[in-house]
Scaffold this active site. Structure first.
Site, PDB file in Angstrom:
ATOM      1  N   LYS A   1      46.182  60.306  85.230  1.00  0.00           N
ATOM      2  CA  LYS A   1      45.373  61.065  86.202  1.00  0.00           C
ATOM      3  C   LYS A   1      44.605  60.060  87.056  1.00  0.00           C
ATOM      4  O   LYS A   1      43.485  59.682  86.704  1.00  0.00           O
ATOM      5  CB  LYS A   1      44.351  61.937  85.460  1.00  0.00           C
ATOM      6  CG  LYS A   1      44.906  63.073  84.634  1.00  0.00           C
ATOM      7  CD  LYS A   1      43.750  63.816  83.953  1.00  0.00           C
ATOM      8  CE  LYS A   1      44.219  64.913  83.056  1.00  0.00           C
ATOM      9  NZ  LYS A   1      43.129  65.485  82.226  1.00  0.00           N
TER      10      LYS A   1
ATOM     11  N   GLY B   1      47.749  62.063  70.044  1.00  0.00           N
ATOM     12  CA  GLY B   1      48.446  62.665  71.177  1.00  0.00           C
ATOM     13  C   GLY B   1      49.799  62.071  71.520  1.00  0.00           C
ATOM     14  O   GLY B   1      50.674  62.760  72.030  1.00  0.00           O
TER      15      GLY B   1
ATOM     16  N   ARG C   1      49.664  70.850  70.261  1.00  0.00           N
ATOM     17  CA  ARG C   1      50.419  69.594  70.148  1.00  0.00           C
ATOM     18  C   ARG C   1      51.911  69.826  69.942  1.00  0.00           C
ATOM     19  O   ARG C   1      52.732  68.998  70.302  1.00  0.00           O
ATOM     20  CB  ARG C   1      49.913  68.755  68.971  1.00  0.00           C
ATOM     21  CG  ARG C   1      48.490  68.254  69.131  1.00  0.00           C
ATOM     22  CD  ARG C   1      48.214  67.167  68.097  1.00  0.00           C
ATOM     23  NE  ARG C   1      46.796  66.883  67.924  1.00  0.00           N
ATOM     24  CZ  ARG C   1      46.088  66.082  68.708  1.00  0.00           C
ATOM     25  NH1 ARG C   1      46.649  65.515  69.751  1.00  0.00           N
ATOM     26  NH2 ARG C   1      44.809  65.864  68.471  1.00  0.00           N
TER      27      ARG C   1
ATOM     28  N   GLU D   1      50.727  55.571  75.003  1.00  0.00           N
ATOM     29  CA  GLU D   1      49.669  56.562  75.182  1.00  0.00           C
ATOM     30  C   GLU D   1      50.251  57.870  75.708  1.00  0.00           C
ATOM     31  O   GLU D   1      51.241  57.861  76.441  1.00  0.00           O
ATOM     32  CB  GLU D   1      48.651  56.042  76.215  1.00  0.00           C
ATOM     33  CG  GLU D   1      47.450  55.344  75.626  1.00  0.00           C
ATOM     34  CD  GLU D   1      46.443  56.307  75.011  1.00  0.00           C
ATOM     35  OE1 GLU D   1      46.802  57.451  74.674  1.00  0.00           O
ATOM     36  OE2 GLU D   1      45.284  55.903  74.872  1.00  0.00           O
ATOM     37  N   ASP D   2      49.633  58.972  75.364  1.00  0.00           N
ATOM     38  CA  ASP D   2      50.027  60.253  75.952  1.00  0.00           C
ATOM     39  C   ASP D   2      49.492  60.367  77.377  1.00  0.00           C
ATOM     40  O   ASP D   2      50.183  60.784  78.285  1.00  0.00           O
ATOM     41  CB  ASP D   2      49.549  61.431  75.095  1.00  0.00           C
ATOM     42  CG  ASP D   2      48.055  61.363  74.758  1.00  0.00           C
ATOM     43  OD1 ASP D   2      47.388  60.350  75.077  1.00  0.00           O
ATOM     44  OD2 ASP D   2      47.546  62.336  74.173  1.00  0.00           O
TER      45      ASP D   2
ATOM     46  N   PHE E   1      42.891  69.540  82.985  1.00  0.00           N
ATOM     47  CA  PHE E   1      43.183  69.409  81.558  1.00  0.00           C
ATOM     48  C   PHE E   1      44.568  69.969  81.238  1.00  0.00           C
ATOM     49  O   PHE E   1      44.928  71.061  81.672  1.00  0.00           O
ATOM     50  CB  PHE E   1      42.120  70.147  80.746  1.00  0.00           C
ATOM     51  CG  PHE E   1      42.138  69.791  79.296  1.00  0.00           C
ATOM     52  CD1 PHE E   1      41.606  68.584  78.859  1.00  0.00           C
ATOM     53  CD2 PHE E   1      42.699  70.644  78.361  1.00  0.00           C
ATOM     54  CE1 PHE E   1      41.624  68.237  77.522  1.00  0.00           C
ATOM     55  CE2 PHE E   1      42.725  70.308  77.015  1.00  0.00           C
ATOM     56  CZ  PHE E   1      42.186  69.101  76.600  1.00  0.00           C
ATOM     57  N   VAL E   2      45.334  69.200  80.472  1.00  0.00           N
ATOM     58  CA  VAL E   2      46.692  69.628  80.102  1.00  0.00           C
ATOM     59  C   VAL E   2      46.862  69.628  78.577  1.00  0.00           C
ATOM     60  O   VAL E   2      46.161  68.901  77.869  1.00  0.00           O
ATOM     61  CB  VAL E   2      47.774  68.729  80.750  1.00  0.00           C
ATOM     62  CG1 VAL E   2      47.806  68.910  82.253  1.00  0.00           C
ATOM     63  CG2 VAL E   2      47.554  67.255  80.414  1.00  0.00           C
TER      64      VAL E   2
ATOM     65  N   ASP F   1      43.297  58.866  81.573  1.00  0.00           N
ATOM     66  CA  ASP F   1      42.506  59.534  82.615  1.00  0.00           C
ATOM     67  C   ASP F   1      41.292  58.705  83.009  1.00  0.00           C
ATOM     68  O   ASP F   1      41.328  58.023  84.013  1.00  0.00           O
ATOM     69  CB  ASP F   1      42.259  61.011  82.327  1.00  0.00           C
ATOM     70  CG  ASP F   1      41.416  61.317  81.114  1.00  0.00           C
ATOM     71  OD1 ASP F   1      40.931  60.374  80.462  1.00  0.00           O
ATOM     72  OD2 ASP F   1      41.232  62.502  80.834  1.00  0.00           O
TER      73      ASP F   1
ATOM     74  N   ASP G   1      46.437  67.969  72.847  1.00  0.00           N
ATOM     75  CA  ASP G   1      45.811  69.155  72.244  1.00  0.00           C
ATOM     76  C   ASP G   1      44.633  69.668  73.053  1.00  0.00           C
ATOM     77  O   ASP G   1      44.028  68.943  73.852  1.00  0.00           O
ATOM     78  CB  ASP G   1      45.282  68.814  70.853  1.00  0.00           C
ATOM     79  CG  ASP G   1      44.011  67.970  70.913  1.00  0.00           C
ATOM     80  OD1 ASP G   1      44.023  66.924  71.588  1.00  0.00           O
ATOM     81  OD2 ASP G   1      42.995  68.384  70.325  1.00  0.00           O
TER      82      ASP G   1
HETATM   83  N1  HPA Z   1      44.558  66.992  77.691  1.00  0.00           N
HETATM   84  C1  HPA Z   1      44.451  66.684  76.379  1.00  0.00           C
HETATM   85  N2  HPA Z   1      43.874  65.593  75.939  1.00  0.00           N
HETATM   86  C2  HPA Z   1      43.380  64.747  76.859  1.00  0.00           C
HETATM   87  C3  HPA Z   1      43.476  65.007  78.239  1.00  0.00           C
HETATM   88  C4  HPA Z   1      44.081  66.197  78.674  1.00  0.00           C
HETATM   89  O1  HPA Z   1      44.192  66.521  79.889  1.00  0.00           O
HETATM   90  N3  HPA Z   1      42.904  63.963  78.867  1.00  0.00           N
HETATM   91  C5  HPA Z   1      42.513  63.101  77.899  1.00  0.00           C
HETATM   92  N4  HPA Z   1      42.785  63.556  76.691  1.00  0.00           N
HETATM   93 MG    MG Z   2      42.579  65.555  71.974  1.00  0.00          MG
END
Ligand code: HPA
Ligand code: MG
Length: 179
Positions: A135, A49, A169, A103-104, A156-157, A107, A163
């Site tokens: 989050k 990600g 992506r 990190e992307d 969820f995003v 959460d 993805d």
């Molecule tokens: N989206 C995509 N991947 C993820 C998310 C999300 O909100 N949270 C953790 N992994």
């Molecule tokens: Mg994923």
């Protein structure tokens, strides 16, 4: 840029556009550059990600910046499985280096907690975390985040590296799951 997209069986609406994301990445990169002035840095990108965020951060950093990768998986579909599996170990030796984990999204905090534990064992000179998204409402483990792009609601995003079952992506904008 589309206002709404469909990936597999779900609908998502525009949440953060590409310009807003790029402006934030640049701002974070400038802060990182200041903080690590004179210290060679390893950007450790958490695959898959964070590949977009890490690549965009790297544009603004010093020539001496190293880039390395690590791959873990904790999500299945739109749910965190609660278990972290390491799929690829860090691709460079981190001992004695200033490591910034990229990190992307943070959460539940499970992945970052797991990774920090593992990476400290590699004896880096320093270890910090940069995450594009956070989050706060989803957090289950205490984690220290040093650079945060956006705090977002617990939905969820997808897009900009993130993805939904491997789709989304490559989107330049970020989308959020429609209720
Ligand atoms: N989206 C995509 N991947 C993820 C998310 C999300 O909100 N949270 C953790 N992994
Ligand atoms: Mg994923």
């Amino acid at each position: 840029m589309k206002k709404e997209i469909q990936l597999h069986n779900r609908y998502f609406e525009l949440f953060l556009d590409a310009t807003t994301i790029q402006d934030k990445v640049k701002e974070l990169a400038e802060q990182i550059k200041k903080d690590y002035a004179g210290k060679p840095l390893v950007l450790l990108c958490v695959l898959s990600g964070a590949f977009r965020f890490a690549a965009d951060l790297a544009r603004y950093l010093d020539d001496a910046t190293e880039i390395a990768f690590i791959k873990v998986q904790s999500y299945e579909g739109i749910m965190s499985s609660g278990l972290v599996r390491e799929q690829l170990a860090a691709t460079v030796n981190l001992s004695g280096k200033h490591v910034l984990l990229v990190e992307d999204i943070v959460d539940t905090g499970t992945t970052i907690h797991y990774l920090m534990g593992k990476l400290y064992q590699k004896a880096p000179a320093s270890l910090k975390v940069a995450t594009l998204l956070f989050k706060p409402e989803a957090l289950k483990q205490a984690v220290e985040l040093h650079y945060v792009g956006f705090e977002i609601p617990n939905h969820f995003v997808v897009g900009y590296g993130l993805d939904y079952e491997e789709q989304g992506r490559c989107l330049n904008d970020l989308y959020i799951l429609k209720a």
